[in-house]
Design an enzyme around this catalytic site. Structure first.
Site, PDB file in Angstrom:
ATOM      1  N   TYR A 153      91.927  40.559  59.526  1.00 39.38           N
ATOM      2  CA  TYR A 153      91.684  40.274  60.942  1.00 39.38           C
ATOM      3  C   TYR A 153      92.189  41.396  61.850  1.00 39.38           C
ATOM      4  O   TYR A 153      92.025  41.315  63.068  1.00 39.38           O
ATOM      5  CB  TYR A 153      92.390  38.980  61.358  1.00 39.38           C
ATOM      6  CG  TYR A 153      91.679  37.724  60.951  1.00 39.38           C
ATOM      7  CD1 TYR A 153      91.359  37.490  59.623  1.00 39.38           C
ATOM      8  CD2 TYR A 153      91.335  36.768  61.892  1.00 39.38           C
ATOM      9  CE1 TYR A 153      90.711  36.328  59.240  1.00 39.38           C
ATOM     10  CE2 TYR A 153      90.684  35.602  61.513  1.00 39.38           C
ATOM     11  CZ  TYR A 153      90.377  35.391  60.190  1.00 39.38           C
ATOM     12  OH  TYR A 153      89.735  34.245  59.815  1.00 39.38           O
TER      13      TYR A 153
ATOM     14  N   LYS B 226      96.685  35.164  47.311  1.00 41.12           N
ATOM     15  CA  LYS B 226      95.722  35.447  46.241  1.00 41.12           C
ATOM     16  C   LYS B 226      96.242  36.711  45.527  1.00 41.12           C
ATOM     17  O   LYS B 226      95.525  37.697  45.337  1.00 41.12           O
ATOM     18  CB  LYS B 226      94.346  35.653  46.904  1.00 41.12           C
ATOM     19  CG  LYS B 226      93.185  35.708  45.982  1.00 41.12           C
ATOM     20  CD  LYS B 226      92.760  34.358  45.460  1.00 41.12           C
ATOM     21  CE  LYS B 226      91.650  34.561  44.444  1.00 41.12           C
ATOM     22  NZ  LYS B 226      91.617  33.602  43.366  1.00 41.12           N
TER      23      LYS B 226
ATOM     24  N   ASP C   5      93.064  29.600  45.939  1.00 36.43           N
ATOM     25  CA  ASP C   5      91.947  28.738  45.514  1.00 36.43           C
ATOM     26  C   ASP C   5      92.481  27.437  44.910  1.00 36.43           C
ATOM     27  O   ASP C   5      91.969  26.347  45.189  1.00 36.43           O
ATOM     28  CB  ASP C   5      90.983  29.460  44.549  1.00 36.43           C
ATOM     29  CG  ASP C   5      91.682  30.325  43.525  1.00 36.43           C
ATOM     30  OD1 ASP C   5      92.890  30.622  43.698  1.00 36.43           O
ATOM     31  OD2 ASP C   5      91.044  30.719  42.534  1.00 36.43           O
TER      32      ASP C   5
ATOM     33  N   ASP D 227      93.299  30.506  57.987  1.00 31.62           N
ATOM     34  CA  ASP D 227      92.122  30.053  58.725  1.00 31.62           C
ATOM     35  C   ASP D 227      91.333  29.047  57.878  1.00 31.62           C
ATOM     36  O   ASP D 227      90.981  27.947  58.339  1.00 31.62           O
ATOM     37  CB  ASP D 227      91.252  31.270  59.064  1.00 31.62           C
ATOM     38  CG  ASP D 227      90.403  31.029  60.295  1.00 31.62           C
ATOM     39  OD1 ASP D 227      90.475  29.936  60.870  1.00 31.62           O
ATOM     40  OD2 ASP D 227      89.662  31.952  60.685  1.00 31.62           O
TER      41      ASP D 227
END
Ligand code: NAP
Length: 420
Positions: free
Chosen positions: A159, A229, A283, A307
């Site tokens: 971002y 992740k 995930d 988000d």
């Protein structure tokens, strides 16, 4: 403090900082609070929330001196630009503000005004509480198991806006540098490419994670989960996790135990008064939200994961019409709902103002007005439990009655009067 177009209310006083080190505020009983109604449905939910927050302030012997400021479409009309300097300055000078959603064009056009505002004001933690209100319909069987608060880093990650468009000289230069000088030869397919950079700094990660652990310790929460992740993005997301454990171990002493220590030293029995710091891969975390909801309390994560996760968590407690949020910096806060500007419903007096109202509730809490904040929550909960709700909830409640945005807000105000 002088403004060309925005009007400074005469009946209010500014919030000031009582302690520069801690960021603690000195809040008068009639603070000036800037408000951006926002684009699309912002024109519906903004005034509705204002009305409810006014009622809660008045019921507890205070008042809010609203200062309308402009961004997005309303700013283009008044200033011929998206984000006027005096809007940013009004929020910076008054320290606590609230905003509705702002539209961001996809692909081309200007960059997100929401992201820009958080960055320019250094509101580094986007905090999104997800708790279930009695009576709110939910797609899951036990929505009350969700009582989570997500701390999402607000200033970096993909971002940060460091990206180059396919077909430009700049992107080709970056490709050449990455391939020829950084050892990534043959990694990027031939032909047009867009490239973005994902900065994750020690400074940005640690200050966010500190906020999350501080919150957990201060509020008796039992765990903080670092979501990342890092199995794939080792040097960015993996490093975020490592910095997280570093902060926990070096700065919190006996207040925290890591999940490994919990099993190695305490046989899985959490010592009283401690916070367990653990980590999950993003995930897996999205499915754990559904399958092991009550195992998670405070989440600390990077911008993009945060988000995704907060929308998914929001769905479990009734959808985006409900989910509130607030951005914090050092001694400053900007409340804003999780949802966007839903242009197809704009100006129809139709959508649910609860998310904006509950974002305002977080703002009242930050002002130290917990009695007013509790009134807002109780009144909204009672209203939703009555089944008299906006379209999004009515379609899920058997025998529910559909109200317009403004009707819903008026009834919440009446409940505040009754409860006070
Ligand atoms: P959205 O505006 O959040 O709307 C998606 C859907 O969520 C709506 O169609 C509606 O679903 C439901 N919804 C959202 N707010 C609701 C409310 N108050 N009451 C009831 N239902 C509500 O997401 P989007 O369509 O992806 O984004 C539209 C624009 O908003 C984009 O320009 C995006 O960039 C921007 N955006 C801004 C922010 C922000 O300002 N912080 C955040 C996210 C997106 P149903 O139609 O199924 O009822």
């Amino acid at each position: 403090m002088s403004y060309d177009i925005a009007e400074l209310p005469e009946d209010g006083e500014p919030i000031t900082v009582a302690d520069e080190d801690t960021g603690e505020l000195d809040v008068p009983a009639n603070p000036i609070i800037p408000i951006i109604h926002g684009d699309g449905i912002g024109t519906d939910v903004g005034p509705a929330a204002q009305q409810v927050l006014d009622a809660a302030a008045e019921a507890t012997g205070r008042s809010i001196a609203w200062m309308r400021v402009y961004a997005g479409e309303s700013a283009r009309e008044k200033y011929d630009e998206n984000m006027p300097e005096e809007t940013v300055r009004a929020i910076r000078e008054h320290r606590v503000a609230i905003k509705g959603p702002l539209t961001t064009p996809v692909g081309s056009g200007f960059r997100s005004l929401n992201v820009a505002l958080r960055k320019v004001l250094d509101l580094y933690a986007n905090v999104r509480p997800t708790y279930h209100l009695d009576g709110v319909p939910s797609p899951v069987k036990n929505p009350e198991e969700m009582d989570m608060i997500t701390f999402r880093e607000n200033t970096e990650d993909v971002y940060a806006g460091i990206e180059w468009e396919a077909g430009t000289d700049e992107v080709e230069k970056v490709r050449e540098f990455v391939e020829d000088e950084m050892g990534a030869d043959g990694v990027i397919h031939d032909g047009p490419v867009g490239i973005g950079i994902k900065p994750i700094t020690e400074f940005g990660s640690k200050r966010l994670i500190r906020e999350a652990i501080d919150y957990a310790v201060a509020n008796g929460r039992d765990s903080v989960t670092l979501v990342h992740k890092g199995n794939i993005m080792k040097f960015t997301e993996g490093q975020f996790r490592d910095w997280g454990y570093e902060v926990a171990e070096e700065e919190y002493g006996d207040d925290v135990v890591t999940e490994d220590e919990l099993w190695e030293e305490y046989d899985g029995e959490q010592p009283d008064g401690t916070v367990v710091v653990k980590d999950r891969i993003a995930d897996n975390m999205l499915q754990q939200l559904l399958t092991r909801t009550s195992d998670y309390s405070v989440i600390a994560t990077m911008n993009l994961n945060g988000d995704y996760m907060s929308d998914a968590a929001g769905a479990q407690i009734g959808g985006l019409g409900i989910a509130p949020g607030v951005n914090f910096g050092h001694g400053k806060a900007l409340a804003e709902p999780v949802h966007g500007s839903a242009p197809k419903y704009a100006g129809q007096d139709k959508v649910n103002p609860t998310a904006m109202i509950l974002s305002g509730r977080e703002m009242l809490d930050y002002l130290g007005w917990s009695d007013a904040a509790d009134l807002v929550r109780d009144a909204v909960e009672a209203q939703i439990s009555s089944g008299r709700v906006t379209y999004d909830l009515e379609r899920q409640i058997e025998g529910g009655e559909k109200l317009a945005t403004s009707e819903f807000a008026e009834e919440v105000v009446e409940r505040i009067h009754d409860l006070a």
